[in-house]
Design an enzyme around this catalytic site. Structure first.
Site, PDB file in Angstrom:
ATOM      1  CB  ALA A  77      -1.159   0.231   1.526  1.00  0.00           C
ATOM      2  CG  ASP A  78       2.387   5.282  -1.249  1.00  0.00           C
ATOM      3  OD1 ASP A  78       3.471   5.027  -0.699  1.00  0.00           O
ATOM      4  OD2 ASP A  78       2.641   6.321  -2.435  1.00  0.00           O
TER       5      ASP A  78
END
Length: 199
Positions: free
Chosen positions: A76-77
């Site tokens: 994820a970012d």
């Protein structure tokens, strides 16, 4: 999206060094088999919009992590977007003060992109939450900076830390602002053949 039948032999690999993402997965009863943070260049490209940027980084992260047969990779970012501007992690305290001054008294977006890979297949989702920050006095900014909680945080804050007292309103996913939108993440893991309660 069509979910595959759960496969108890699958093992989850978390592609993140974030303790917050580990905590959020634990909240859902999920303990990764392994943690393998990727090493990639997270610099925004010229004129890249925040939503495009965060999706690209999540894809780059998941592509950079090796996985064995039976391993499902989760990356994820998260980025903070003020209009078309990307507010990443501050370089130092002065940079953090600048970001907090920009956010003061305004609404902004927090976008978290999630990617899950099993074999050659990738599932993706981006979640956007609107966050309002109260008007901050120089004293409030200085007091928050003194906590050190801004270090390593996109936009120079963490909603689950002391800065949460300065956020009167959000519209969207609280866990997405923390760094991993749980409802959407569990949907992707289910599609990849994993379910909650994974050990």
């Amino acid at each position: 999206m069509t979910a595959q039948a759960p496969d108890p032999a699958l093992r989850l690999v978390l592609g993140s060094a974030s303790p917050r993402r580990l905590d959020l997965l634990a909240q859902a009863g999920i303990v990764p088999h392994a943690v393998r943070p990727p090493e990639i260049d997270e610099s925004p490209r010229k004129a890249e919009l925040p939503a495009e940027y965060v999706r690209r980084i999540a894809r780059d992260k998941i592509a950079a992590i090796p996985a064995a047969e039976g391993e499902v990779v989760l990356c994820a970012d998260t980025t903070v977007a003020l209009g078309r501007r990307i507010l990443g992690k501050p370089g130092d305290e002065d940079d953090a003060r600048r970001m907090l001054s920009l956010l003061s008294g305004r609404r902004h977006r927090v976008i978290t992109a999630v990617a899950v890979r099993r074999g050659a297949r990738v599932w993706e989702r981006a979640v956007t939450t609107t966050v309002a920050v109260k008007s901050l006095s120089p004293g409030e900014i200085a007091a928050y900076l003194a906590t050190g909680d801004w270090r390593g945080k996109a936009g120079s804050y963490a909603i689950q830390g002391p800065f949460g007292a300065l956020i009167p309103w959000i519209n969207g996913s609280f866990t997405g602002v923390v760094g991993l939108p749980l409802t959407e993440t569990l949907g992707l893991l289910t599609a990849a053949g994993l379910v909650g309660g994974l050990r």
